[in-house]
Design an enzyme around this catalytic site. Structure first.
Site, PDB file in Angstrom:
ATOM      1  N   THR A 192       0.913  -1.051   0.086  1.00  0.00           N
ATOM      2  CA  THR A 192      -0.018  -0.010   0.050  1.00  0.00           C
ATOM      3  C   THR A 192       0.938   1.365   0.015  1.00  0.00           C
ATOM      4  O   THR A 192       0.734   2.192  -0.931  1.00  0.00           O
ATOM      5  CB  THR A 192      -0.924  -0.215   1.288  1.00  0.00           C
ATOM      6  OG1 THR A 192      -1.702  -1.121   1.267  1.00  0.00           O
ATOM      7  CG2 THR A 192      -1.899   1.177   1.187  1.00  0.00           C
ATOM      8  N   GLU A 206      10.093   9.262   9.893  1.00  0.00           N
ATOM      9  CA  GLU A 206       9.112  10.165  10.068  1.00  0.00           C
ATOM     10  C   GLU A 206       7.669   9.249   9.760  1.00  0.00           C
ATOM     11  O   GLU A 206       6.707   9.619  10.436  1.00  0.00           O
ATOM     12  CB  GLU A 206       9.002  11.099   9.095  1.00  0.00           C
ATOM     13  CG  GLU A 206       7.837  12.052   9.142  1.00  0.00           C
ATOM     14  CD  GLU A 206       7.842  13.155  10.390  1.00  0.00           C
ATOM     15  OE1 GLU A 206       8.876  13.861  10.558  1.00  0.00           O
ATOM     16  OE2 GLU A 206       6.955  12.947  11.190  1.00  0.00           O
ATOM     17  N   GLY A 217      -7.137   0.407   3.122  1.00  0.00           N
ATOM     18  CA  GLY A 217      -5.879   0.274   3.505  1.00  0.00           C
ATOM     19  C   GLY A 217      -5.259   0.878   4.640  1.00  0.00           C
ATOM     20  O   GLY A 217      -4.066   1.224   4.622  1.00  0.00           O
ATOM     21  N   GLU A 240      -3.107  -2.625   9.744  1.00  0.00           N
ATOM     22  CA  GLU A 240      -2.201  -3.335   9.631  1.00  0.00           C
ATOM     23  C   GLU A 240      -2.365  -4.547   8.754  1.00  0.00           C
ATOM     24  O   GLU A 240      -3.441  -5.202   8.772  1.00  0.00           O
ATOM     25  CB  GLU A 240      -1.332  -3.659  10.906  1.00  0.00           C
ATOM     26  CG  GLU A 240      -0.770  -2.485  11.818  1.00  0.00           C
ATOM     27  CD  GLU A 240       0.135  -1.667  11.056  1.00  0.00           C
ATOM     28  OE1 GLU A 240       1.060  -2.050  10.673  1.00  0.00           O
ATOM     29  OE2 GLU A 240      -0.267  -0.349  10.752  1.00  0.00           O
ATOM     30  N   LYS A 269       3.994   3.342  18.657  1.00  0.00           N
ATOM     31  CA  LYS A 269       4.195   4.806  18.066  1.00  0.00           C
ATOM     32  C   LYS A 269       4.258   5.552  19.468  1.00  0.00           C
ATOM     33  O   LYS A 269       5.329   6.383  19.330  1.00  0.00           O
ATOM     34  CB  LYS A 269       2.785   5.421  17.496  1.00  0.00           C
ATOM     35  CG  LYS A 269       2.711   4.369  16.244  1.00  0.00           C
ATOM     36  CD  LYS A 269       1.130   4.748  15.459  1.00  0.00           C
ATOM     37  CE  LYS A 269       1.176   4.291  14.060  1.00  0.00           C
ATOM     38  NZ  LYS A 269      -0.202   4.286  13.750  1.00  0.00           N
TER      39      LYS A 269
HETATM   40  N1  HSE Z   1      -2.377   0.743  10.917  1.00  0.00           N
HETATM   41  C1  HSE Z   1      -2.081   1.900  11.001  1.00  0.00           C
HETATM   42  C2  HSE Z   1      -3.282   2.915  11.663  1.00  0.00           C
HETATM   43  C3  HSE Z   1      -1.464   2.731   9.949  1.00  0.00           C
HETATM   44  O1  HSE Z   1      -4.230   2.733  11.344  1.00  0.00           O
HETATM   45  O2  HSE Z   1      -3.013   4.082  12.132  1.00  0.00           O
HETATM   46  C4  HSE Z   1      -0.710   3.747  10.110  1.00  0.00           C
HETATM   47  O3  HSE Z   1       0.481   3.560  11.244  1.00  0.00           O
END
Ligand code: HSE
Length: 435
Positions: free
Chosen positions: A17, A133, A191, A194, A209
């Site tokens: 993606t 980033e 998309g 994960e 994160k």
């Molecule tokens: N799966 C993650 C989300 C993708 O939905 O935020 C971006 O890190």
């Protein structure tokens, strides 16, 4: 005389993606990045294990390869982009890219959260950089803000919505009364999720994160074990409806705070006052509020997932590397591998709480429940019960004033043992101030 444009070769590992979004931006003959910076990027190779799968972005087939060596051994490639996701395979790819003398850009938060310190050490030892980033909050230039725009600040805390999939699900469940599974399917189709969406909904993606953001914000090593994590997998429509009735909106928040004793790190569903800024962040959008000692609060908002927003963040790093050595980055990052601030346990955190007790509708029930809470020094700020059919268990909602989490947990364990209570109470933290 005008400088000749700088030509930099790029190799992309992972054509999924986000990889397709990056390929599209790198192949754009009218690239705004080239116009703004004078850097001319050339996508020389795209490596993926599956070259048969149909793609939405067309590229010259001569670029495609399933051999990583075609990137490692190409001396014209100075920047490698890792977008395969997962941990073990990606770790091997990033190590090989660094050892082959390439700077690395990755969007891989799971990799950084578990192996960030060792990868940064490796990068330092081979004189290369690793930039990320795109690992946090999709298209929002949040890491750049922490490392550069806020560099003059001591960061006292940060909190926000950092998973687009969860925010999409909670927004659809709240505003359209959609089921959890339907909302998740939509997020997957767009998309956002994960490859294994469990990581989104159980809160681990947000924890990955938060580990990265906390390391940058507070200049400390963070391991995933330091983060208390609750996802949205057990959220029920009933609680979203009560939240609305009480003037709240549920969000999955990632929170990092500096306390006199250390730092606290947590990810959990939170009720936010409906009028707060974060409460109004809907769909796949992310927003993170950062408290700097000089700036006060600053808020960063944007698309937290998806092909092009994430590709934009990847490109910011590629351009930064292509422009030349970065003086700011390595110094703050090397602290990851050194300082380790003490962690304040979730039991010692203070919050307001929403508690839903399912109880028999008969005399003395409230006295028993509130007696337990009172015995733990937990003060109630509101109680709500709707009329229901006689002899049926009924939800009783209790809102508390600020209380210590450890005391609330003890109280809930005792309440669930009461003969008038039919199931373990539901408990959701309530943010007291409006951000
Ligand atoms: N799966 C993650 C989300 C993708 O939905 O935020 C971006 O890190």
């Amino acid at each position: 005389m005008k400088n000749k444009p700088k030509k930099i070769g790029v190799g992309l590992v992972g054509f999924g993606t986000v990889g397709q979004g990056v390929a599209a931006l790198l192949s754009d003959a009218e690239s705004p990045a080239t116009a703004k910076t004078g850097v001319h990027l050339r996508l020389l190779r795209i490596c993926d294990v599956d070259l048969e799968r149909p793609r939405e972005v067309a590229v010259d087939s001569a670029l495609l390869t399933s051999r990583l060596e075609d990137i490692l051994e190409d001396e014209d490639i100075s920047i490698g982009i890792e977008l395969i996701g997962g941990v073990d395979g990606a770790l091997a790819v990033v190590e090989k890219l660094l050892r082959a003398g390439k700077d690395v850009v990755t969007a891989n938060k799971a990799l950084l959260a578990s192996h960030g310190a060792e990868l940064l050490k490796l990068a330092e030892s081979v004189g290369k950089q690793i930039r990320f980033e795109a690992s946090c909050a999709g298209g929002i230039p949040l890491i750049g803000a922490l490392e550069e725009g806020l560099v003059a600040n001591r960061i006292d805390g940060l909190k926000g919505i950092v998973n687009g999939t969860c925010n999409y699900i909670l927004t659809s469940m709240t505003e359209k009364q959609e089921s959890f599974s339907r909302a998740l399917s939509e997020a997957q189709e767009a998309g956002y999720a994960e490859a294994d969406p469990t990581l989104d909904i159980n809160g681990m993606d947000s924890a990955h994160k938060l580990a990265i953001l906390a390391m940058l914000a507070f200049g400390t090593q963070v391991s995933l074990d330091n983060i208390y994590v609750e996802g949205i997998d057990r959220i029920e429509q009933t609680d979203l409806a009560f939240a609305a009735e009480l003037g709240y909106v549920m969000k999955l928040l990632a929170i990092g705070e500096v306390h006199p004793e250390g730092i606290s790190l947590r990810v959990h569903p939170t009720f936010l006052p409906r009028g707060s800024l974060l409460a109004q962040v809907g769909g796949v959008y992310n927003a993170v509020s950062v408290y700097g000692h000089a700036t006060g609060e600053t808020l960063y908002y944007g698309m937290g997932a998806g092909r092009m927003p994430t590709a934009s963040a990847v490109m910011a790093d590629v351009i930064a590397l292509a422009r030349g050595p970065d003086s700011c980055r390595c110094r703050s990052l090397s602290e990851w591998t050194g300082r380790k601030l003490p962690i304040v346990s979730i039991e010692d955190i203070e919050s307001r709480y929403y508690i839903r007790v399912t109880a028999l509708d008969e005399p003395g029930v409230m006295a028993k429940v509130s007696g337990v809470l009172g015995s733990k020094q937990i003060s109630l700020s509101a109680i709500l019960q709707h009329e229901s059919e006689p002899a049926k268990p009924v939800p009783v909602i209790i809102m508390t004033h600020l209380a210590r989490e450890g005391s609330v947990r003890e109280a809930l364990a005792e309440i669930s043992e009461l003969d008038v209570v039919s199931e373990h109470p539901v408990c959701i933290r309530v943010a007291e101030e409006s951000v």
